[in-house]
Design a protein around this motif. Sequence first.
Motif, PDB file in Angstrom:
ATOM      1  N   ILE A 128     -30.231 -14.048  18.242  1.00  0.00           N
ATOM      2  CA  ILE A 128     -31.712 -14.800  18.368  1.00  0.00           C
ATOM      3  C   ILE A 128     -31.977 -15.301  19.841  1.00  0.00           C
ATOM      4  CG2 ILE A 128     -33.000 -16.586  17.163  1.00  0.00           C
ATOM      5  CD1 ILE A 128     -31.613 -15.994  14.742  1.00  0.00           C
ATOM      6  N   CYS A 129     -31.122 -16.194  20.080  1.00  0.00           N
ATOM      7  CA  CYS A 129     -31.358 -17.168  21.363  1.00  0.00           C
ATOM      8  C   CYS A 129     -31.733 -16.164  22.590  1.00  0.00           C
ATOM      9  CB  CYS A 129     -30.422 -18.021  21.783  1.00  0.00           C
ATOM     10  SG  CYS A 129     -30.303 -19.542  20.474  1.00  0.00           S
ATOM     11  N   LYS A 130     -30.882 -15.089  22.666  1.00  0.00           N
ATOM     12  CA  LYS A 130     -31.147 -14.017  23.752  1.00  0.00           C
ATOM     13  C   LYS A 130     -32.213 -13.280  23.552  1.00  0.00           C
ATOM     14  CE  LYS A 130     -28.628 -10.316  25.944  1.00  0.00           C
ATOM     15  NZ  LYS A 130     -27.679  -9.472  25.817  1.00  0.00           N
ATOM     16  N   ALA A 131     -32.603 -12.797  22.497  1.00  0.00           N
ATOM     17  CA  ALA A 131     -33.812 -12.250  22.160  1.00  0.00           C
ATOM     18  C   ALA A 131     -35.130 -13.097  22.420  1.00  0.00           C
ATOM     19  CB  ALA A 131     -33.961 -11.615  20.838  1.00  0.00           C
ATOM     20  N   LEU A 132     -35.090 -14.169  22.160  1.00  0.00           N
ATOM     21  CA  LEU A 132     -36.461 -15.224  22.184  1.00  0.00           C
ATOM     22  C   LEU A 132     -36.214 -15.811  23.707  1.00  0.00           C
ATOM     23  CD1 LEU A 132     -36.864 -16.241  18.597  1.00  0.00           C
ATOM     24  CD2 LEU A 132     -37.890 -14.494  20.030  1.00  0.00           C
ATOM     25  N   GLU A 133     -35.094 -15.701  24.414  1.00  0.00           N
ATOM     26  CA  GLU A 133     -34.894 -16.610  25.621  1.00  0.00           C
ATOM     27  C   GLU A 133     -35.064 -18.135  25.256  1.00  0.00           C
ATOM     28  OE1 GLU A 133     -37.696 -14.960  28.432  1.00  0.00           O
ATOM     29  OE2 GLU A 133     -36.468 -13.324  28.550  1.00  0.00           O
ATOM     30  N   ILE A 134     -34.325 -18.422  24.237  1.00  0.00           N
ATOM     31  CA  ILE A 134     -34.312 -19.888  23.876  1.00  0.00           C
ATOM     32  C   ILE A 134     -32.999 -20.461  23.878  1.00  0.00           C
ATOM     33  CG2 ILE A 134     -36.503 -19.986  22.723  1.00  0.00           C
ATOM     34  CD1 ILE A 134     -34.987 -19.818  20.143  1.00  0.00           C
ATOM     35  N   SER A 135     -32.842 -21.753  23.819  1.00  0.00           N
ATOM     36  CA  SER A 135     -31.206 -22.520  23.579  1.00  0.00           C
ATOM     37  C   SER A 135     -31.425 -23.129  22.405  1.00  0.00           C
ATOM     38  CB  SER A 135     -31.059 -23.450  24.732  1.00  0.00           C
ATOM     39  OG  SER A 135     -31.258 -22.694  26.046  1.00  0.00           O
ATOM     40  N   ALA A 136     -30.109 -23.135  21.842  1.00  0.00           N
ATOM     41  CA  ALA A 136     -29.959 -23.968  20.476  1.00  0.00           C
ATOM     42  C   ALA A 136     -28.971 -24.933  20.909  1.00  0.00           C
ATOM     43  CB  ALA A 136     -28.902 -22.833  19.825  1.00  0.00           C
ATOM     44  N   ALA A 137     -28.890 -26.156  20.198  1.00  0.00           N
ATOM     45  CA  ALA A 137     -28.336 -27.142  20.186  1.00  0.00           C
ATOM     46  C   ALA A 137     -26.873 -27.206  19.441  1.00  0.00           C
ATOM     47  CB  ALA A 137     -28.905 -28.639  19.671  1.00  0.00           C
ATOM     48  N   GLU A 138     -26.120 -28.134  19.627  1.00  0.00           N
ATOM     49  CA  GLU A 138     -24.637 -27.983  19.050  1.00  0.00           C
ATOM     50  C   GLU A 138     -24.865 -28.799  17.760  1.00  0.00           C
ATOM     51  OE1 GLU A 138     -21.828 -26.764  20.076  1.00  0.00           O
ATOM     52  OE2 GLU A 138     -22.449 -26.049  21.975  1.00  0.00           O
ATOM     53  N   VAL A 139     -24.288 -28.108  16.750  1.00  0.00           N
ATOM     54  CA  VAL A 139     -24.358 -28.720  15.578  1.00  0.00           C
ATOM     55  C   VAL A 139     -23.078 -29.364  14.938  1.00  0.00           C
ATOM     56  CG1 VAL A 139     -24.870 -28.263  13.001  1.00  0.00           C
ATOM     57  CG2 VAL A 139     -25.995 -27.059  14.710  1.00  0.00           C
ATOM     58  N   ASN A 140     -22.929 -30.692  14.620  1.00  0.00           N
ATOM     59  CA  ASN A 140     -21.635 -31.325  14.411  1.00  0.00           C
ATOM     60  C   ASN A 140     -21.182 -30.843  13.217  1.00  0.00           C
ATOM     61  OD1 ASN A 140     -19.601 -33.022  13.644  1.00  0.00           O
ATOM     62  ND2 ASN A 140     -20.629 -35.031  14.477  1.00  0.00           N
ATOM     63  N   VAL A 141     -20.152 -29.800  13.219  1.00  0.00           N
ATOM     64  CA  VAL A 141     -19.514 -29.268  11.945  1.00  0.00           C
ATOM     65  C   VAL A 141     -18.879 -30.188  11.101  1.00  0.00           C
ATOM     66  CG1 VAL A 141     -17.869 -27.423  11.230  1.00  0.00           C
ATOM     67  CG2 VAL A 141     -19.314 -27.077  13.288  1.00  0.00           C
ATOM     68  N   GLU A 142     -18.228 -31.453  11.616  1.00  0.00           N
ATOM     69  CA  GLU A 142     -17.324 -32.148  10.904  1.00  0.00           C
ATOM     70  C   GLU A 142     -18.608 -32.783   9.771  1.00  0.00           C
ATOM     71  OE1 GLU A 142     -15.405 -34.981  13.025  1.00  0.00           O
ATOM     72  OE2 GLU A 142     -14.060 -33.628  13.914  1.00  0.00           O
ATOM     73  N   ASN A 143     -19.661 -33.142  10.259  1.00  0.00           N
ATOM     74  CA  ASN A 143     -20.837 -33.807   9.417  1.00  0.00           C
ATOM     75  C   ASN A 143     -21.795 -32.807   8.658  1.00  0.00           C
ATOM     76  OD1 ASN A 143     -19.802 -36.390   9.979  1.00  0.00           O
ATOM     77  ND2 ASN A 143     -20.980 -36.430  11.871  1.00  0.00           N
ATOM     78  N   PHE A 144     -21.468 -31.492   8.893  1.00  0.00           N
ATOM     79  CA  PHE A 144     -22.593 -30.453   8.453  1.00  0.00           C
ATOM     80  C   PHE A 144     -22.284 -30.142   7.106  1.00  0.00           C
ATOM     81  CE2 PHE A 144     -23.700 -26.167   7.771  1.00  0.00           C
ATOM     82  CZ  PHE A 144     -25.077 -26.323   8.024  1.00  0.00           C
ATOM     83  N   GLU A 145     -23.563 -30.259   6.289  1.00  0.00           N
ATOM     84  CA  GLU A 145     -23.268 -29.897   4.800  1.00  0.00           C
ATOM     85  C   GLU A 145     -24.097 -28.592   4.686  1.00  0.00           C
ATOM     86  OE1 GLU A 145     -24.807 -32.918   2.364  1.00  0.00           O
ATOM     87  OE2 GLU A 145     -23.231 -34.521   3.121  1.00  0.00           O
ATOM     88  N   LEU A 146     -23.559 -27.782   3.901  1.00  0.00           N
ATOM     89  CA  LEU A 146     -24.160 -26.415   3.704  1.00  0.00           C
ATOM     90  C   LEU A 146     -25.659 -26.509   2.827  1.00  0.00           C
ATOM     91  CD1 LEU A 146     -21.245 -24.307   2.840  1.00  0.00           C
ATOM     92  CD2 LEU A 146     -22.284 -23.937   4.679  1.00  0.00           C
ATOM     93  N   GLU A 147     -26.421 -25.614   3.022  1.00  0.00           N
ATOM     94  CA  GLU A 147     -27.579 -25.646   2.033  1.00  0.00           C
ATOM     95  C   GLU A 147     -27.184 -25.761   0.467  1.00  0.00           C
ATOM     96  OE1 GLU A 147     -30.715 -26.322   2.025  1.00  0.00           O
ATOM     97  OE2 GLU A 147     -31.406 -24.644   3.258  1.00  0.00           O
ATOM     98  N   ASN A 148     -27.722 -26.520  -0.202  1.00  0.00           N
ATOM     99  CA  ASN A 148     -27.411 -26.537  -1.498  1.00  0.00           C
ATOM    100  C   ASN A 148     -27.573 -25.883  -2.401  1.00  0.00           C
ATOM    101  OD1 ASN A 148     -26.208 -28.321  -3.673  1.00  0.00           O
ATOM    102  ND2 ASN A 148     -28.253 -29.400  -4.052  1.00  0.00           N
ATOM    103  N   TYR A 149     -27.140 -24.488  -2.171  1.00  0.00           N
ATOM    104  CA  TYR A 149     -27.435 -23.532  -3.320  1.00  0.00           C
ATOM    105  C   TYR A 149     -26.279 -23.746  -4.436  1.00  0.00           C
ATOM    106  CZ  TYR A 149     -29.592 -21.121   0.480  1.00  0.00           C
ATOM    107  OH  TYR A 149     -30.590 -20.748   1.740  1.00  0.00           O
ATOM    108  N   SER A 150     -26.901 -23.163  -5.524  1.00  0.00           N
ATOM    109  CA  SER A 150     -25.863 -23.199  -6.666  1.00  0.00           C
ATOM    110  C   SER A 150     -24.853 -21.844  -6.808  1.00  0.00           C
ATOM    111  CB  SER A 150     -26.652 -23.274  -7.979  1.00  0.00           C
ATOM    112  OG  SER A 150     -27.454 -22.078  -8.067  1.00  0.00           O
ATOM    113  N   ALA A 151     -23.939 -21.998  -7.498  1.00  0.00           N
ATOM    114  CA  ALA A 151     -23.079 -20.653  -7.819  1.00  0.00           C
ATOM    115  C   ALA A 151     -23.709 -19.552  -8.494  1.00  0.00           C
ATOM    116  CB  ALA A 151     -21.598 -21.239  -8.710  1.00  0.00           C
TER     117      ALA A 151
END
Length: 214
Positions: free
Chosen positions: A186-209
């Motif tokens: 995505i970033c290559k296609a749009l020539e933008i940069s993404a930030a680092e995401v802190n995986v240790e504190n990251f919570e997935l979207e709250n989808y149900s089973a």
Amino acid sequence: MKKIVLIGDSIRMGYDKYVKAALDGVAEVYYPAENCKFSQYTLRYLHDWKRKGEWPDDVDLVHWNTGLWDVAELFGDEPLSSPEHYAEMLRRIDRRIRMLFPKAKVIFATCTAIREEGYKPPFYRHNATIERYNAVALETLKDTDTLINDLYAHTVNVPAECCSDKTHYNTPAGAAYMGGKVLSVICKALEISAAEVNVENFELENYSADNIGQ
């Protein structure tokens, strides 16, 4: 600010929030609250998701995948969608995306690899079938300007800590592994940069089973 739409099955549901977090302040990221399931289901509901989610017309990029539901095999039967049906649905989805988002760049992600040993009767998927349907997708889309994100190759030797089950990558490590690959294209296609995401504190979207599905 760029505008991005993510469309896809439960694989997308494992990385969508990660991509949104990494692009915070750079791009608005939209995606359905549900599993986009079969290719035909995606074709049927794409315009409804746009309307209900109030997605803008001037989206800059659409990243989409579909196929893992199409290749599913039940009770020893053939895949739920034939290769011919799958190809037709991909053609129509590609046209529908371009109609709904006329200025968007389009990226198609191949179906991801699965851990076959985890599947039990009566429900199966096979990597050989996934490879065959991925080849159908590439052939179908080759005459368009759709870019390809090869998530199959990315997941053939995926680290074990990224896997939440035989099919999915719904762990913080998995979100980073999958989301990082999606972000790169995505970033290559749009020539933008993404930030680092802190995986240790990251919570997935709250989808149900119930709505993640198989």
